[in-house]
Design a protein around this motif. Structure first.
Motif, PDB file in Angstrom:
ATOM      1  N   LYS A 152       0.845  -1.200   0.000  1.00  0.00           N
ATOM      2  CA  LYS A 152       0.000   0.000   0.000  1.00  0.00           C
ATOM      3  C   LYS A 152       0.876   1.245   0.000  1.00  0.00           C
ATOM      4  O   LYS A 152       1.871   1.313   0.735  1.00  0.00           O
ATOM      5  CB  LYS A 152      -0.909  -0.002   1.238  1.00  0.00           C
ATOM      6  CG  LYS A 152      -1.885   1.174   1.273  1.00  0.00           C
ATOM      7  CD  LYS A 152      -2.884   1.057   2.433  1.00  0.00           C
ATOM      8  CE  LYS A 152      -3.770   2.304   2.522  1.00  0.00           C
ATOM      9  NZ  LYS A 152      -4.785   2.187   3.579  1.00  0.00           N
ATOM     10  N   SER A 153       0.495   2.231  -0.791  1.00  0.00           N
ATOM     11  CA  SER A 153       1.230   3.493  -0.840  1.00  0.00           C
ATOM     12  C   SER A 153       1.021   4.287   0.451  1.00  0.00           C
ATOM     13  O   SER A 153      -0.102   4.400   0.940  1.00  0.00           O
ATOM     14  CB  SER A 153       0.749   4.326  -2.032  1.00  0.00           C
ATOM     15  OG  SER A 153       1.208   5.659  -1.915  1.00  0.00           O
ATOM     16  N   ILE A 154       2.109   4.823   0.970  1.00  0.00           N
ATOM     17  CA  ILE A 154       2.005   5.690   2.153  1.00  0.00           C
ATOM     18  C   ILE A 154       1.641   7.112   1.731  1.00  0.00           C
ATOM     19  O   ILE A 154       0.867   7.802   2.392  1.00  0.00           O
ATOM     20  CB  ILE A 154       3.340   5.689   2.934  1.00  0.00           C
ATOM     21  CG1 ILE A 154       3.629   4.293   3.486  1.00  0.00           C
ATOM     22  CG2 ILE A 154       3.312   6.720   4.073  1.00  0.00           C
ATOM     23  CD1 ILE A 154       5.025   4.136   4.085  1.00  0.00           C
ATOM     24  N   LEU A 155       2.177   7.529   0.584  1.00  0.00           N
ATOM     25  CA  LEU A 155       2.013   8.924   0.179  1.00  0.00           C
ATOM     26  C   LEU A 155       0.639   9.228  -0.421  1.00  0.00           C
ATOM     27  O   LEU A 155       0.123  10.338  -0.284  1.00  0.00           O
ATOM     28  CB  LEU A 155       3.094   9.307  -0.846  1.00  0.00           C
ATOM     29  CG  LEU A 155       4.547   9.260  -0.349  1.00  0.00           C
ATOM     30  CD1 LEU A 155       5.501   9.601  -1.477  1.00  0.00           C
ATOM     31  CD2 LEU A 155       4.746  10.226   0.815  1.00  0.00           C
ATOM     32  N   LYS A 156       0.069   8.236  -1.090  1.00  0.00           N
ATOM     33  CA  LYS A 156      -1.228   8.449  -1.747  1.00  0.00           C
ATOM     34  C   LYS A 156      -2.262   8.942  -0.740  1.00  0.00           C
ATOM     35  O   LYS A 156      -2.417   8.345   0.328  1.00  0.00           O
ATOM     36  CB  LYS A 156      -1.725   7.122  -2.327  1.00  0.00           C
ATOM     37  CG  LYS A 156      -2.034   7.157  -3.797  1.00  0.00           C
ATOM     38  CD  LYS A 156      -2.674   5.832  -4.220  1.00  0.00           C
ATOM     39  CE  LYS A 156      -2.405   5.567  -5.677  1.00  0.00           C
ATOM     40  NZ  LYS A 156      -2.958   4.269  -6.095  1.00  0.00           N
ATOM     41  N   GLY A 157      -2.956  10.006  -1.092  1.00  0.00           N
ATOM     42  CA  GLY A 157      -3.995  10.506  -0.207  1.00  0.00           C
ATOM     43  C   GLY A 157      -3.462  11.296   0.969  1.00  0.00           C
ATOM     44  O   GLY A 157      -4.218  11.687   1.850  1.00  0.00           O
ATOM     45  N   SER A 158      -2.141  11.508   1.006  1.00  0.00           N
ATOM     46  CA  SER A 158      -1.566  12.321   2.088  1.00  0.00           C
ATOM     47  C   SER A 158      -1.161  13.673   1.514  1.00  0.00           C
ATOM     48  O   SER A 158      -1.117  13.850   0.299  1.00  0.00           O
ATOM     49  CB  SER A 158      -0.329  11.616   2.666  1.00  0.00           C
ATOM     50  OG  SER A 158       0.824  11.941   1.906  1.00  0.00           O
ATOM     51  N   PRO A 159      -0.831  14.635   2.363  1.00  0.00           N
ATOM     52  CA  PRO A 159      -0.377  15.934   1.840  1.00  0.00           C
ATOM     53  C   PRO A 159       0.918  15.831   1.039  1.00  0.00           C
ATOM     54  O   PRO A 159       1.308  16.782   0.385  1.00  0.00           O
ATOM     55  CB  PRO A 159      -0.156  16.773   3.110  1.00  0.00           C
ATOM     56  CG  PRO A 159      -0.907  16.088   4.187  1.00  0.00           C
ATOM     57  CD  PRO A 159      -0.952  14.642   3.821  1.00  0.00           C
ATOM     58  N   PHE A 160       1.580  14.677   1.093  1.00  0.00           N
ATOM     59  CA  PHE A 160       2.827  14.504   0.349  1.00  0.00           C
ATOM     60  C   PHE A 160       2.603  13.808  -0.990  1.00  0.00           C
ATOM     61  O   PHE A 160       3.540  13.360  -1.631  1.00  0.00           O
ATOM     62  CB  PHE A 160       3.832  13.699   1.184  1.00  0.00           C
ATOM     63  CG  PHE A 160       4.177  14.347   2.498  1.00  0.00           C
ATOM     64  CD1 PHE A 160       4.922  15.521   2.520  1.00  0.00           C
ATOM     65  CD2 PHE A 160       3.760  13.801   3.702  1.00  0.00           C
ATOM     66  CE1 PHE A 160       5.249  16.127   3.727  1.00  0.00           C
ATOM     67  CE2 PHE A 160       4.077  14.409   4.916  1.00  0.00           C
ATOM     68  CZ  PHE A 160       4.827  15.572   4.923  1.00  0.00           C
ATOM     69  N   GLU A 161       1.337  13.715  -1.392  1.00  0.00           N
ATOM     70  CA  GLU A 161       0.999  12.975  -2.609  1.00  0.00           C
ATOM     71  C   GLU A 161       1.760  13.485  -3.842  1.00  0.00           C
ATOM     72  O   GLU A 161       2.059  12.719  -4.763  1.00  0.00           O
ATOM     73  CB  GLU A 161      -0.510  13.063  -2.850  1.00  0.00           C
ATOM     74  CG  GLU A 161      -0.988  12.237  -4.005  1.00  0.00           C
ATOM     75  CD  GLU A 161      -2.420  11.733  -3.827  1.00  0.00           C
ATOM     76  OE1 GLU A 161      -3.117  12.199  -2.909  1.00  0.00           O
ATOM     77  OE2 GLU A 161      -2.822  10.875  -4.628  1.00  0.00           O
ATOM     78  N   ALA A 162       2.080  14.787  -3.838  1.00  0.00           N
ATOM     79  CA  ALA A 162       2.759  15.372  -5.000  1.00  0.00           C
ATOM     80  C   ALA A 162       4.125  14.739  -5.242  1.00  0.00           C
ATOM     81  O   ALA A 162       4.695  14.866  -6.329  1.00  0.00           O
ATOM     82  CB  ALA A 162       2.918  16.878  -4.804  1.00  0.00           C
ATOM     83  N   MET A 163       4.651  14.032  -4.227  1.00  0.00           N
ATOM     84  CA  MET A 163       5.952  13.400  -4.412  1.00  0.00           C
ATOM     85  C   MET A 163       5.867  12.138  -5.267  1.00  0.00           C
ATOM     86  O   MET A 163       6.882  11.571  -5.655  1.00  0.00           O
ATOM     87  CB  MET A 163       6.553  13.031  -3.042  1.00  0.00           C
ATOM     88  CG  MET A 163       7.024  14.250  -2.245  1.00  0.00           C
ATOM     89  SD  MET A 163       7.228  13.873  -0.479  1.00  0.00           S
ATOM     90  CE  MET A 163       8.568  12.694  -0.542  1.00  0.00           C
ATOM     91  N   ILE A 164       4.637  11.689  -5.557  1.00  0.00           N
ATOM     92  CA  ILE A 164       4.481  10.478  -6.381  1.00  0.00           C
ATOM     93  C   ILE A 164       4.747  10.838  -7.839  1.00  0.00           C
ATOM     94  O   ILE A 164       4.183  11.788  -8.365  1.00  0.00           O
ATOM     95  CB  ILE A 164       3.051   9.904  -6.218  1.00  0.00           C
ATOM     96  CG1 ILE A 164       2.855   9.432  -4.778  1.00  0.00           C
ATOM     97  CG2 ILE A 164       2.797   8.785  -7.224  1.00  0.00           C
ATOM     98  CD1 ILE A 164       1.492   8.858  -4.484  1.00  0.00           C
ATOM     99  N   GLU A 165       5.641  10.064  -8.474  1.00  0.00           N
ATOM    100  CA  GLU A 165       5.948  10.324  -9.883  1.00  0.00           C
ATOM    101  C   GLU A 165       5.521   9.145 -10.734  1.00  0.00           C
ATOM    102  O   GLU A 165       5.871   8.010 -10.433  1.00  0.00           O
ATOM    103  CB  GLU A 165       7.456  10.552 -10.053  1.00  0.00           C
ATOM    104  CG  GLU A 165       7.890  11.955  -9.662  1.00  0.00           C
ATOM    105  CD  GLU A 165       9.393  12.137  -9.783  1.00  0.00           C
ATOM    106  OE1 GLU A 165       9.976  11.679 -10.769  1.00  0.00           O
ATOM    107  OE2 GLU A 165       9.972  12.739  -8.851  1.00  0.00           O
ATOM    108  N   ASN A 166       4.781   9.425 -11.794  1.00  0.00           N
ATOM    109  CA  ASN A 166       4.296   8.375 -12.707  1.00  0.00           C
ATOM    110  C   ASN A 166       3.601   7.253 -11.949  1.00  0.00           C
ATOM    111  O   ASN A 166       3.726   6.086 -12.304  1.00  0.00           O
ATOM    112  CB  ASN A 166       5.442   7.796 -13.536  1.00  0.00           C
ATOM    113  CG  ASN A 166       6.139   8.871 -14.348  1.00  0.00           C
ATOM    114  OD1 ASN A 166       5.491   9.788 -14.852  1.00  0.00           O
ATOM    115  ND2 ASN A 166       7.458   8.784 -14.431  1.00  0.00           N
ATOM    116  N   GLY A 167       2.894   7.614 -10.924  1.00  0.00           N
ATOM    117  CA  GLY A 167       2.150   6.617 -10.160  1.00  0.00           C
ATOM    118  C   GLY A 167       2.974   5.887  -9.116  1.00  0.00           C
ATOM    119  O   GLY A 167       2.427   5.210  -8.257  1.00  0.00           O
ATOM    120  N   VAL A 168       4.284   6.017  -9.179  1.00  0.00           N
ATOM    121  CA  VAL A 168       5.149   5.229  -8.288  1.00  0.00           C
ATOM    122  C   VAL A 168       5.457   6.003  -7.005  1.00  0.00           C
ATOM    123  O   VAL A 168       6.061   7.073  -7.039  1.00  0.00           O
ATOM    124  CB  VAL A 168       6.469   4.847  -8.986  1.00  0.00           C
ATOM    125  CG1 VAL A 168       7.382   4.094  -8.023  1.00  0.00           C
ATOM    126  CG2 VAL A 168       6.179   4.004 -10.224  1.00  0.00           C
TER     127      VAL A 168
END
Ligand code: FES
Ligand code: FES
Lengths: 153, 724
Positions: free
Chosen positions: B465-481
């Motif tokens: 499970k992604s930790i960043l998804k749905g968090s304020p840090f979501e912008a750090m996700i690149e190309n879905g990864v």
């Protein structure tokens, strides 16, 4: 419902219900916060105090059971063993977050008071009830040995 | 003064005010335009160092202290550039203010990713160098000498037979402009950085019970609250019966939180609140809750491995290389949920202020708490003050992007009426069952070796499970990864000819979070166990085999090879005493390179971890003893988890309740540990987390050497390993 306690050499009257664990009386009612709450079920040792000199888990100890006993907490523990232990702890910079350390130190003082030159096995036996999530065990062991050396002179 | 004047700082200012009769203070920090400036108060600059009239140097520490040593580390930087007397330099926690005290690596004020020293290294040194320059200038002017003639040693300014402590020139220095390029020392001038013998600043208070944690805060009129929360994640309160609690002496009331996420139980003391909660029953709506068991969730993860959602690395020719390989290795790995289980159960105090609130908290992310709570309570985020006190551990748990426990405390504060301080306390059971776990994970790898035993192709898939998804840090996700899912594999520094890495995000309703070393907790375990399997298949020595994939093409490979060789040498690799078995692992995380050799023995089939030899390259070693302590602690933390820790769910309910069934590493489990630090002139990098990743796989590799069993499902006790 008042209970008479003797804490750190002073008589104290507390009003908490007699089945209240000593830990919460110390912390919330008397304001001696050096003794910590970690688990509440006698499995981490953060709440260790001395009752008549014996390391005891205060989180499962009803105050009524210790009326009249000599209770000592980290806030006031003293004497040659305590000084040697705290000095060794500082010299070796044992602490990390520090939250478990009051309990560790109270257990270590209890151990060295009974057994002035403990082996590693003695340390394991006496200290395994004191959890440290920062895993400072390596230094706790070294500090106990160092305090023992100091006490031997 | 900033809006976030805290209780502590206002008390200090009062004391300072009394002392000011004898002189003024000097404050050095950065102005809004980024320039260094000096003043006699912090009115219009962002203070990093303050000189008191009596000569005491105060280091304003923008990071919190969870045991990682920041109050010692940042203070060292200030003391170094000022040539101060270590005994007369004291740390003071900064107030919450992201503009001033933001983490230079991620903007808002916060501690995490083992960045505290790395992002502060130049900032703190430059501020102190500025203070040094104006103090020397002031002394020179007063003594009628040139600034070049003034020296500082042990906190004493000297020139032409005259001497003075810093406080004597604080007032004069405060009126001077700070030179734009106040020089910082070069490494050969360091007197404190890199040296042993600087006692930790928090040692004394933490050995006599005087150190204050949030759990110890008591304010006038304060009410204690515990919260009855749903037994399944995502459940909502629909009703309750608190009649049983009325018998509990000290019970005050039970009130639903505004979002129905729980029922706050108020009392005049912690114990009364806990007792009252026991006597209350509640009904829940589980329609939006996670109701699966961990067995089902793991089967779901394994199913996700067949067709990866994202390509993390996609070299050409992987399938062909494996298809044509002389030998192939296949393995699947399973990792459980892990609780952080910091020693201090989560808690904080919320206090009403004029137009806002004040938190008393071992606060890891003030930069998240301020906007989140400001929004929740409808107050200006700048009016959400934070008094930072010592944190009884975190391991990532307090770095919650949703400020989960602060929100719960604020809701309890609000439900009580918002006009009295409320202390919200979690019991160990609340903490264990409160979620935000290290996510469970499944990996599958196929590796093909050619006839010479060289790795030809490596196909790696994982589901987590992604930790960043749905968090304020979501912008750090690149190309879905989400990089925190794959760090340590997708960016491996081993020179592998053809590698593919595929990731699938698992979705479920249990909140997950970074847990000391984040993705590296599972990626290092798989990579380093697989490298051992490959070495074995190739008939090669595990250290030599790894070095073959670290040819030194870049600094990463050279530094990894450096720590690997050092650890092997110091551990006596390959010449373990009779009855001892060794395993090795090397990994880079948070820009730090760590190799560990684990040595075990067997007694009646039970494993005893005897010794861990660790080599670490973290650039300039600012406080070597703090680094050793972090390696020791990281090794212990990682060991306990891989040995026996797991959080499991039955129908969505957490099975573990307290330490007896989430047994922490104990004194008797702790191996002997030796830490070797690589000498370096590189910029300092993190040390809080990087000690953790190698210990699990190094232990697994030692167990293989001893027993021939590869442990690929954690914790090890679930794979049939028993420990002495
Ligand atoms: S709090 Fe008493 S043993 Fe843990
Ligand atoms: S020092 Fe943190 S729990 Fe022991």
């Amino acid at each position: 419902m008042a209970t008479q306690l003797r804490i750190n050499g002073k008589d104290v009257e507390v009003t908490a219900p007699p089945d209240t664990p000593l830990l919460w009386v110390l912390r919330d009612e008397i304001g001696l916060t050096g003794t910590k709450f970690g688990c509440g079920v006698a499995s981490c040792g953060a709440c260790t105090v001395h009752v008549d000199g014996e390391p005891t888990r205060s989180c499962v100890l009803p105050v009524e059971a210790v009326a009249g006993a000599e209770i000592t907490t980290i806030d006031a523990v003293n004497g040659t063993v305590a000084e040697a232990v705290q000095k060794a702890w500082r010299e070796l910079d044992v602490v990390q977050c520090g939250y478990c350390q009051s309990g560790q130190i109270m257990s270590a003082i209890g151990l060295l008071s009974q057994n002035p030159s403990p082996t590693d096995q003695d340390i394991d036996d006496a200290m395994s009830g004191n959890a440290c999530r920062c895993a400072t065990y390596h230094r706790i062991r070294a500090a106990i040995h160092r305090a023992a050396d100091t006490l031997e002179g | 003064m900033t809006l976030s004047t805290t209780l502590q700082t206002s008390r200090r200012s009062f004391l300072k005010g009394s002392a000011a009769l004898a002189g003024a203070t000097l404050v050095v920090g950065y102005r809004a335009d980024g320039a260094l400036a000096a003043a006699d108060t912090a009115a219009d600059l962002n203070p990093f160092v303050r000189i008191e009239p009596d000569g005491t140097v105060v280091a304003i520490v923008k990071h919190f202290e969870m045991g990682q040593g920041t109050t010692t580390g940042l203070t060292t930087l200030i003391a170094e550039e000022l040539d101060a007397d270590w005994a007369r330099v004291v740390p003071e926690f900064a107030p919450a203010n992201s503009e001033i005290y933001g983490n230079l690596f991620f903007g808002g004020q916060g501690t995490g990713g083992s960045t505290a020293m790395a992002n502060s290294f130049m900032q703190y040194r430059q501020a102190a160098a500025g203070a040094r320059a104006v103090l020397m200038q002031a002394a020179a002017e007063a003594w009628g000498v040139s600034p070049g003639e003034v020296t500082i040693e042990g906190g004493v300014l000297k020139a032409g037979g005259k001497s003075a402590h810093f406080g004597e020139f604080a007032a004069a220095a405060a009126a001077l402009p700070v030179p734009a390029e106040a020089p910082v020392k070069s490494p050969e001038q360091f007197r404190l950085i890199g040296k042993d013998g600087l006692p930790r600043k928090d040692s004394s208070a933490k050995t006599d019970g005087t150190a204050i944690f949030a759990m110890d805060v008591k304010l006038p009129g304060m009410v204690y609250a515990v919260v009855l929360t749903p037994p399944k994640f995502g459940g909502l309160l629909t009703g309750f019966d608190a009649s049983g609690a009325s018998e509990v002496p000290g019970f005050l009331d039970a009130r639903p939180l505004a979002d129905n996420s729980g029922l706050a139980v108020y009392a005049t003391g912690t114990w009364a609140a806990i007792q009252a909660r026991e006597a209350i029953s509640a009904e829940w709506d589980f329609s939006g809750a996670e109701t699966r068991s961990t067995d089902a969730l793991m089967a779901y993860h394994e199913g996700l491995l067949d067709e990866p959602q994202y390509v993390v690395r996609g070299d050409e020719g992987v399938a062909e290389a494996i298809g044509g390989a002389a030998r192939t290795i296949e393995a699947e790995f399973r990792f459980p949920f892990l609780a952080h289980a910091s020693m201090e159960p989560l808690n904080c105090v919320v206090e009403p202020t004029e137009g806002g609130v004040r938190f008393h908290d071992g606060c890891q992310f003030p930069g998240i708490v301020q906007p989140t709570i400001g929004h929740l309570l409808g107050v200006d985020p700048a009016k959400v003050e934070v008094v930072t006190v010592y944190a009884g551990g975190s391991f990532g748990r307090r770095a919650t992007p949703k400020a989960d426990y602060h929100v719960q405390a604020a809701l309890a504060f609000q439900a009580w009426g918002g006009d009295a301080p409320v202390k919200m306390v979690w019991t160990r059971e609340d903490d264990m069952r409160g979620g935000y776990y290290r996510p469970m994970a499944a990996h599958r790898a196929r590796i093909g070796l050619d006839a010479d035993g060289r790795i030809a192709g490596w196909d790696h898939r994982l589901a987590v499970k992604s930790i960043l998804k749905g968090s304020p840090f979501e912008a750090m996700i690149e190309n879905g990864v989400d990089a925190t899912s794959v760090e340590g594999i997708g960016d491996t520094h081993y020179a592998l000819p053809a590698m593919s890495v595929g990731l699938t995000d698992a979705e479920y309703g249990v909140p997950v979070l970074w847990w000391r070393s984040v993705g590296h907790t599972h990626t290092a375990y798989t990579m380093e166990t697989l490298m051992d399997m490959a070495a074995e298949a190739a008939g090669a020595d595990p250290v030599e085999f790894r070095l073959g994939y670290l040819p030194g093409d870049d600094a990463d490979q050279r530094r990894l090879a450096g720590v690997l060789k050092l650890a092997a040498e110091k551990a006596g690799w390959g010449s373990a005493p009779e009855g001892r078995f060794q395993g090795v692992a090397v990994h880079k995380s948070f820009n730090t390179y760590v190799a560990e050799v684990v040595e075990i023995s067997l007694a009646d089939g039970a494993v005893k971890v005897e010794k861990v030899t660790c080599a670490v390259d973290c650039g300039i070693a600012v406080n070597p003893d703090v680094i050793r302590a972090q390696m020791e602690g990281g090794i212990g933390y990682g060991l306990g988890a891989v040995m026996r820790n797991t959080i499991t769910l039955t129908d969505g309910e957490v099975d573990q309740w307290n330490f007896p069934d989430y047994e922490p590493l104990r004194m008797s489990d702790m191996p002997d540990i030796e830490v070797h630090i690589v000498a370096s002139d590189e910029a300092p990098t993190g040390v809080g987390e990087p000690g953790v990743p190698p210990v699990g796989p190094a232990l697994a590799n030692a167990i293989y050497a001893a027993t021939g069993t590869r442990v690929t499902t954690l914790p090890m006790t679930e794979s049939g390993v028993s420990f002495a």
